[in-house]
Write a protein that holds these residues in place. Structure first.
Motif, PDB file in Angstrom:
ATOM      1  N   HIS A 208      38.212 -16.939 -19.422  1.00  0.00           N
ATOM      2  CA  HIS A 208      38.442 -15.516 -19.078  1.00  0.00           C
ATOM      3  C   HIS A 208      39.638 -15.364 -18.141  1.00  0.00           C
ATOM      4  O   HIS A 208      40.435 -14.438 -18.300  1.00  0.00           O
TER       5      HIS A 208
ATOM      6  N   ARG B 269      42.540  -9.989 -22.211  1.00  0.00           N
ATOM      7  CA  ARG B 269      43.528 -10.889 -22.826  1.00  0.00           C
ATOM      8  C   ARG B 269      44.677 -11.239 -21.882  1.00  0.00           C
ATOM      9  O   ARG B 269      45.603 -11.924 -22.270  1.00  0.00           O
ATOM     10  N   GLN B 270      44.602 -10.777 -20.639  1.00  0.00           N
ATOM     11  CA  GLN B 270      45.672 -11.056 -19.676  1.00  0.00           C
ATOM     12  C   GLN B 270      45.323 -12.259 -18.812  1.00  0.00           C
ATOM     13  O   GLN B 270      44.156 -12.452 -18.463  1.00  0.00           O
ATOM     14  N   LYS B 271      46.340 -13.041 -18.468  1.00  0.00           N
ATOM     15  CA  LYS B 271      46.130 -14.156 -17.552  1.00  0.00           C
ATOM     16  C   LYS B 271      46.002 -13.576 -16.143  1.00  0.00           C
ATOM     17  O   LYS B 271      46.869 -12.832 -15.685  1.00  0.00           O
TER      18      LYS B 271
ATOM     19  N   PRO C 173      42.148  -4.504 -23.097  1.00  0.00           N
ATOM     20  CA  PRO C 173      43.343  -5.343 -22.934  1.00  0.00           C
ATOM     21  C   PRO C 173      43.325  -6.315 -21.755  1.00  0.00           C
ATOM     22  O   PRO C 173      43.857  -7.417 -21.862  1.00  0.00           O
TER      23      PRO C 173
ATOM     24  N   ASP D  23      37.714 -16.981 -29.603  1.00  0.00           N
ATOM     25  CA  ASP D  23      38.888 -17.790 -29.944  1.00  0.00           C
ATOM     26  C   ASP D  23      38.494 -19.245 -30.211  1.00  0.00           C
ATOM     27  O   ASP D  23      39.244 -19.981 -30.840  1.00  0.00           O
TER      28      ASP D  23
ATOM     29  N   TYR E  77      35.018  -6.127 -25.235  1.00  0.00           N
ATOM     30  CA  TYR E  77      36.097  -6.397 -26.183  1.00  0.00           C
ATOM     31  C   TYR E  77      36.378  -5.109 -26.934  1.00  0.00           C
ATOM     32  O   TYR E  77      35.445  -4.388 -27.263  1.00  0.00           O
ATOM     33  N   PRO E  78      37.618  -4.727 -27.203  1.00  0.00           N
ATOM     34  CA  PRO E  78      38.898  -5.408 -27.026  1.00  0.00           C
ATOM     35  C   PRO E  78      39.704  -4.919 -25.813  1.00  0.00           C
ATOM     36  O   PRO E  78      40.925  -4.848 -25.878  1.00  0.00           O
TER      37      PRO E  78
ATOM     38  N   GLY F  83      42.853 -15.392 -20.053  1.00  0.00           N
ATOM     39  CA  GLY F  83      43.019 -14.416 -21.130  1.00  0.00           C
ATOM     40  C   GLY F  83      42.497 -14.900 -22.472  1.00  0.00           C
ATOM     41  O   GLY F  83      42.846 -14.353 -23.511  1.00  0.00           O
ATOM     42  N   GLU F  84      41.661 -15.923 -22.448  1.00  0.00           N
ATOM     43  CA  GLU F  84      41.066 -16.454 -23.681  1.00  0.00           C
ATOM     44  C   GLU F  84      39.611 -16.023 -23.758  1.00  0.00           C
ATOM     45  O   GLU F  84      38.932 -15.925 -22.738  1.00  0.00           O
ATOM     46  N   LEU F  85      39.130 -15.811 -24.977  1.00  0.00           N
ATOM     47  CA  LEU F  85      37.763 -15.360 -25.179  1.00  0.00           C
ATOM     48  C   LEU F  85      36.990 -16.367 -26.015  1.00  0.00           C
ATOM     49  O   LEU F  85      37.578 -17.122 -26.787  1.00  0.00           O
TER      50      LEU F  85
END
Length: 172
Positions: free
Chosen positions: A136, A14-16, A11, A144, A8-9, A139-141
């Motif tokens: 993952h 965070r992508q689908k 990019p 969240d 993290y972070p 794009g979700e962690l």
């Protein structure tokens, strides 16, 4: 170039991820590398986006043996049952854990490396790992899913990850 677990972070986390269109020797080779990397990091799951490969593939090994891992391609969760609030961590967030609410049991489908459609019924840790890795791919962690107090408690660690990330990136 050696495969590494991205932190993290980054990019891509965070992508689908895109569906995998074909299973070839390159896919098999990358999946094998992911298995080795996951075992080396002592994880129970690893999604392709965590190594910078934005496709819908993940690996899960909940029993810790080299024979227990499973490679899942283009997975979907069909049904989820029950609820469990348990401690969870993530290889992209070393040293951070938190209680996360997940379904206790799931029914899912995916393809294996032979291109065969498989059905999965998982519960407990396997169901938790499935849901975590599916996040993952979307794009979700796991941060969240944390409650506000848990998120606040780790905010200093997240800022440190962000500082380290900025320090390693060379301006273009």
């Amino acid at each position: 170039m050696a495969m590494n677990i991205l932190l993290y972070p980054e990019p891509v986390l965070r992508q689908k991820a895109k569906p995998l269109k074909e299973i070839n020797t390159e896919v098999c080779k990358k999946a094998e590398e992911m298995i080795e990397l996951m075992h080396h990091a002592q994880g129970v799951g690893l999604a392709a986006p965590q190594v910078g490969w934005s496709v819908r593939l993940f690996i899960i090994d909940v029993d810790g043996t080299s024979h227990g891992e499973k490679i899942f391609i283009n997975p979907i969760i069909i049904e989820a049952f029950g609820e469990l609030n348990k401690e969870e961590g993530c290889l992209s967030f070393p040293g951070i854990t938190s209680k996360i609410i997940r379904a206790h049991r799931i029914k899912a489908q995916a393809y294996n490396l032979k291109g065969q459609k498989i059905e999965i019924n998982a519960e407990g840790l396997a169901a938790r790992a499935w849901q975590h890795e599916m996040d993952h791919l979307n794009g979700e962690l796991f941060i969240d899913k944390m409650g506000p107090s848990n998120r606040l408690a780790i905010s200093h660690r997240l800022k440190e990850f962000e500082r380290l990330y900025k320090a390693t990136k060379v301006p273009v």
